[in-house]
Scaffold this motif. Structure first.
Motif, PDB file in Angstrom:
ATOM      1  N   VAL A 184       0.830  -1.212   0.000  1.00  0.00           N
ATOM      2  CA  VAL A 184       0.000   0.000   0.000  1.00  0.00           C
ATOM      3  C   VAL A 184       0.864   1.262   0.000  1.00  0.00           C
ATOM      4  O   VAL A 184       0.376   2.363  -0.260  1.00  0.00           O
ATOM      5  N   LYS A 185       2.145   1.076   0.299  1.00  0.00           N
ATOM      6  CA  LYS A 185       3.057   2.222   0.314  1.00  0.00           C
ATOM      7  C   LYS A 185       4.481   1.738   0.080  1.00  0.00           C
ATOM      8  O   LYS A 185       4.849   0.657   0.534  1.00  0.00           O
ATOM      9  N   ALA A 186       5.260   2.529  -0.630  1.00  0.00           N
ATOM     10  CA  ALA A 186       6.668   2.205  -0.868  1.00  0.00           C
ATOM     11  C   ALA A 186       7.469   3.498  -0.871  1.00  0.00           C
ATOM     12  O   ALA A 186       7.026   4.518  -1.404  1.00  0.00           O
ATOM     13  N   ARG A 187       8.622   3.449  -0.246  1.00  0.00           N
ATOM     14  CA  ARG A 187       9.495   4.623  -0.209  1.00  0.00           C
ATOM     15  C   ARG A 187      10.951   4.165  -0.268  1.00  0.00           C
ATOM     16  O   ARG A 187      11.252   2.997  -0.019  1.00  0.00           O
ATOM     17  N   TYR A 188      11.833   5.089  -0.602  1.00  0.00           N
ATOM     18  CA  TYR A 188      13.245   4.770  -0.710  1.00  0.00           C
ATOM     19  C   TYR A 188      14.065   5.791   0.066  1.00  0.00           C
ATOM     20  O   TYR A 188      13.604   6.891   0.381  1.00  0.00           O
ATOM     21  N   ASP A 189      15.278   5.429   0.371  1.00  0.00           N
ATOM     22  CA  ASP A 189      16.202   6.351   1.013  1.00  0.00           C
ATOM     23  C   ASP A 189      17.614   5.923   0.630  1.00  0.00           C
ATOM     24  O   ASP A 189      17.993   4.772   0.831  1.00  0.00           O
ATOM     25  N   VAL A 219      14.893   0.386   0.389  1.00  0.00           N
ATOM     26  CA  VAL A 219      13.492   0.598   0.008  1.00  0.00           C
ATOM     27  C   VAL A 219      12.634  -0.029   1.094  1.00  0.00           C
ATOM     28  O   VAL A 219      12.902  -1.140   1.549  1.00  0.00           O
ATOM     29  N   TRP A 220      11.622   0.703   1.517  1.00  0.00           N
ATOM     30  CA  TRP A 220      10.656   0.204   2.498  1.00  0.00           C
ATOM     31  C   TRP A 220       9.315   0.005   1.815  1.00  0.00           C
ATOM     32  O   TRP A 220       8.826   0.890   1.102  1.00  0.00           O
ATOM     33  N   VAL A 221       8.717  -1.167   2.004  1.00  0.00           N
ATOM     34  CA  VAL A 221       7.382  -1.442   1.461  1.00  0.00           C
ATOM     35  C   VAL A 221       6.449  -1.788   2.616  1.00  0.00           C
ATOM     36  O   VAL A 221       6.833  -2.505   3.548  1.00  0.00           O
ATOM     37  N   THR A 222       5.229  -1.273   2.554  1.00  0.00           N
ATOM     38  CA  THR A 222       4.254  -1.477   3.625  1.00  0.00           C
ATOM     39  C   THR A 222       3.067  -2.279   3.111  1.00  0.00           C
ATOM     40  O   THR A 222       2.480  -1.943   2.073  1.00  0.00           O
ATOM     41  N   GLY A 223       2.729  -3.342   3.833  1.00  0.00           N
ATOM     42  CA  GLY A 223       1.600  -4.183   3.450  1.00  0.00           C
ATOM     43  C   GLY A 223       0.281  -3.664   3.996  1.00  0.00           C
ATOM     44  O   GLY A 223       0.236  -2.667   4.727  1.00  0.00           O
ATOM     45  N   GLU A 232       5.948  -2.931   7.846  1.00  0.00           N
ATOM     46  CA  GLU A 232       6.893  -2.402   6.868  1.00  0.00           C
ATOM     47  C   GLU A 232       8.106  -3.323   6.758  1.00  0.00           C
ATOM     48  O   GLU A 232       8.648  -3.772   7.767  1.00  0.00           O
ATOM     49  N   VAL A 233       8.493  -3.604   5.533  1.00  0.00           N
ATOM     50  CA  VAL A 233       9.650  -4.451   5.257  1.00  0.00           C
ATOM     51  C   VAL A 233      10.724  -3.613   4.566  1.00  0.00           C
ATOM     52  O   VAL A 233      10.426  -2.856   3.637  1.00  0.00           O
ATOM     53  N   MET A 234      11.950  -3.760   5.002  1.00  0.00           N
ATOM     54  CA  MET A 234      13.049  -3.007   4.407  1.00  0.00           C
ATOM     55  C   MET A 234      13.967  -3.939   3.622  1.00  0.00           C
ATOM     56  O   MET A 234      14.269  -5.045   4.073  1.00  0.00           O
ATOM     57  N   VAL A 235      14.398  -3.507   2.454  1.00  0.00           N
ATOM     58  CA  VAL A 235      15.370  -4.259   1.662  1.00  0.00           C
ATOM     59  C   VAL A 235      16.523  -3.341   1.277  1.00  0.00           C
ATOM     60  O   VAL A 235      16.360  -2.119   1.155  1.00  0.00           O
ATOM     61  N   ASP A 236      17.696  -3.921   1.127  1.00  0.00           N
ATOM     62  CA  ASP A 236      18.849  -3.173   0.619  1.00  0.00           C
ATOM     63  C   ASP A 236      18.733  -3.096  -0.899  1.00  0.00           C
ATOM     64  O   ASP A 236      18.403  -4.092  -1.555  1.00  0.00           O
TER      65      ASP A 236
END
Length: 217
Positions: free
Chosen positions: A151-156, A178-182, A187-191
């Protein structure tokens, strides 16, 4: 004798005109080339870039890189949203792969987060599409990463400001998360590491995409 002199004069004039035109034709592209180089150099100076490929005729800006990263996040969310709404999410995913990735123009190195074995790397569009939307019998382990739905995705990017972005003329490299929210709010974070290349049409496309879950000792 007068006729010969007049003829010689006419030939000389015509010859001068042709040579002048040829010289002008040679000079104009050089002038354009010089202007282009000056424009590129101004951007290099403004951004404080150090390593730029020799003869670069275009420079990616930090704004373009950040916009491309956010566009990827937005597209990921939209794929799942279309699936939930009964829309043609597969067609949209194909469009994203054509516009955001370099598959239609050249090589792409894509290592998704949840891929392993002999299907770890997705260097063609078919494999990439399977990863995002599933449903491909050639990739039976893919359930469709984009179909969670998120439902949401963001990067840093790593570091402060634009420290996590390296620009080399028409190529830029980013490293960060990148963080993705279900739907459940988790929220799940990936490199994430991306490499973007600017095409002749001025659009940035991904040529390298490396994603992995953070290491937990």
């Amino acid at each position: 004798m007068k006729k010969l002199t007049l003829l010689t004069f006419v030939v000389a004039v015509l010859s001068y005109g042709c040579n002048d035109g040829t010289q002008q034709a040679k000079t104009e592209p050089q002038q354009t080339q010089t202007k282009t180089n000056e424009k590129v150099q101004r951007v290099i100076d403004e951004l404080g870039l150090v390593y730029v490929e020799e003869g670069a005729q275009d420079i990616i800006t930090y704004e373009e890189v950040n916009a491309a990263q956010q566009a990827w996040c937005d597209a990921l969310v939209k794929i799942g949203q279309l699936k939930e709404e009964g829309g043609d999410y597969k067609a949209f995913a194909k469009q994203v792969l054509s516009e955001a990735y370099n598959y239609d123009y050249g090589k792409v190195f894509f290592k998704p987060t949840l891929a392993y074995g002999d299907q770890t790397f997705r260097n063609n569009k078919k494999g990439a599409l399977a990863y995002f939307v599933g449903g491909d019998p050639d990739y039976p382990n893919d359930k469709g990463f984009a179909l969670a739905p998120w439902v949401k995705a963001r990067y840093d990017n790593a570091g402060e400001n634009n420290e996590g972005i390296q620009i080399y003329g028409s190529v830029a490299i980013t490293m960060g998360n990148v963080w993705v929210t279900g739907k459940d709010g988790k929220e799940v974070m990936v490199d994430k590491t991306w490499v973007f290349k600017k095409g002749k049409d001025g659009k940035l496309r991904i040529i390298v995409h490396k994603s992995a879950l953070p290491f937990k000792p």
